[in-house]
Enzyme design. Structure first.
Site, PDB file in Angstrom:
ATOM      1  N   ASN A   1       0.832  -1.205   0.000  1.00 34.60           N
ATOM      2  CA  ASN A   1       0.000   0.000   0.000  1.00 34.60           C
ATOM      3  C   ASN A   1       0.870   1.260   0.000  1.00 34.60           C
ATOM      4  OD1 ASN A   1      -2.390  -1.447   0.094  1.00 34.60           O
ATOM      5  ND2 ASN A   1      -2.652  -1.222   2.302  1.00 34.60           N
TER       6      ASN A   1
ATOM      7  N   ALA B   1      -5.701   3.417   5.914  1.00 30.14           N
ATOM      8  CA  ALA B   1      -5.438   4.841   6.126  1.00 30.14           C
ATOM      9  C   ALA B   1      -4.053   5.075   6.731  1.00 30.14           C
ATOM     10  CB  ALA B   1      -6.510   5.443   7.021  1.00 30.14           C
TER      11      ALA B   1
ATOM     12  N   GLY C   1      -5.532  13.937  15.142  1.00 25.89           N
ATOM     13  CA  GLY C   1      -4.395  14.466  14.408  1.00 25.89           C
ATOM     14  C   GLY C   1      -3.147  13.655  14.674  1.00 25.89           C
ATOM     15  N   ALA C   2      -2.014  14.200  14.307  1.00 21.04           N
ATOM     16  CA  ALA C   2      -0.734  13.505  14.479  1.00 21.04           C
ATOM     17  C   ALA C   2       0.320  14.489  14.955  1.00 21.04           C
ATOM     18  CB  ALA C   2      -0.299  12.864  13.169  1.00 21.04           C
TER      19      ALA C   2
ATOM     20  N   ASP D   1      -1.346   3.303   6.235  1.00 21.92           N
ATOM     21  CA  ASP D   1      -0.353   3.154   5.167  1.00 21.92           C
ATOM     22  C   ASP D   1      -0.336   4.400   4.293  1.00 21.92           C
ATOM     23  OD1 ASP D   1      -0.102   0.512   6.117  1.00 21.92           O
ATOM     24  OD2 ASP D   1      -1.684  -0.168   4.768  1.00 21.92           O
TER      25      ASP D   1
ATOM     26  N   LYS E   1       0.102   8.977  15.814  1.00 20.32           N
ATOM     27  CA  LYS E   1      -1.193   9.303  15.208  1.00 20.32           C
ATOM     28  C   LYS E   1      -2.307   9.056  16.228  1.00 20.32           C
ATOM     29  CE  LYS E   1      -0.112   6.158  12.393  1.00 20.32           C
ATOM     30  NZ  LYS E   1      -0.247   5.079  11.394  1.00 20.32           N
TER      31      LYS E   1
END
Length: 325
Positions: free
Chosen positions: A51, A268, A241-242, A270, A236
């Site tokens: 991916n 998501a 958010g991250a 990946d 994450k």
């Protein structure tokens, strides 16, 4: 400490990034029906590292995916699907004595979707350190793998460690997505190997929830402290958010997630990793890396496929054609 930058790749090598890991054929009943009663199903291809490779190709990067598949029609399907966006699959080995892995989704309105894996004894599970001799590790700018490799077999775990060892010796940066899968191993078996691989890497991606499950951490800062100060750590937190902690950078850089209608969350993470790595390879600032990660993840969240075409996010840049070498 300054932020680590991927080295330039030799001009005669076609690939900037090398991703290593298993890809499988995914079987899903049509129209949300149960596996036990569905009269027909759809076929797709899925895999964490494949991916990432496909999304990086969407974004304009030269990327190779390395693995093993069976000498069977499912192996043919995997190679065709992964190569579709432009991923180099020439290093994939075919195994005439082991099958390509397969997994099934079983949708249920009461319990949600359950996943059933059939990957024990697969061609990819036989991957071993000797396979690395066939790969152009030293000529890449970046190698990427996930913790799934360490769960598949003892030989796969050794190959994952050896890949990072060889990359470090060659001055190639290492990217690692923790990707803990409780269906593959227990937390008490996974915690130490996943932490060891994270500490070998230059950049680590991990969900706050999976870090809590595997390592018992509570906050993003706890995760950063556990992995150590020499690694760039991206934590994450789903729709929140991250945050990125860079070596010696203090409190970290936070970017909120984009608001998006979630069709299917699978893939998501990946996509996020690919977006971040694309921006990293371009030399973008920390916030821009996280922002592109969120944007690519939004494509995955809006699709039932593990890989959703993200070529619309590709930015024309001479850097990807050699100007940054």
């Amino acid at each position: 400490m300054a932020d680590l930058q991927p080295p330039t790749a030799p001009a005669d090598d076609p690939n900037e990034v090398l991703c290593l890991g298993e890809a499988m054929v995914l079987v899903t009943p049509r129209q949300g029906q149960r596996l036990a009663t569905a009269p027909d199903a759809t076929f797709a291809v899925a895999g964490a590292e494949s991916n990432v490779a496909q999304y990086l190709a969407d974004l304009g990067h030269r990327v190779a995916w390395a693995s093993r598949v069976g000498s069977d029609p499912l192996g043919d399907r995997v190679l065709t699907a992964v190569a579709g966006p432009g991923v180099d699959v020439r290093y994939v080995e075919r195994d005439s004595s082991a099958p390509t892995a397969v997994f099934f989704k079983d949708p249920s309105p009461e319990d949600g979707t359950r996943v059933h894996y059939y990957r024990t004894g697969s061609a990819a599970s036989r991957l071993a350190p000797a396979y690395l001799d066939t790969l152009p590790i030293a000529s890449a700018r970046l190698v990427h793998l996930s913790g799934i490799n360490a769960a598949l077999s003892a030989s796969c775990a050794r190959a994952a460690t050896a890949l990072f060892d060889r990359a470090r010796a060659a001055g190639v940066l290492r990217s690692f997505d923790v990707n803990y899968r409780p269906g593959l191993w227990r937390t008490e078996d996974a915690a130490a190997p996943l932490l060891a691989l994270a500490r070998q890497a230059d950049v680590v991606f991990v969900g706050l929830d999976e870090a809590a499950e595997v390592w018992g951490t509570t906050t993003a800062e706890d995760v950063r402290d556990l992995i150590g100060p020499s690694v760039s750590v991206v934590v994450k937190n789903a729709e929140v958010g991250a945050v990125l902690f860079e070596p010696g950078s203090g409190p970290g850089t936070f970017v909120p997630a984009e608001a998006v209608e979630v069709v299917e969350p699978v893939g998501a993470g990946d996509a996020f990793a690919a977006g971040y790595l694309s921006a990293w390879l371009r030399g973008d600032a920390p916030a821009e890396r996280l922002r592109l990660g969120h944007r690519v993840a939004a494509f995955a969240l809006g699709s039932v496929e593990d890989h959703a075409d993200a070529t619309s996010l590709r930015r024309p840049s001479p850097d990807l054609d050699g100007a940054a070498r």
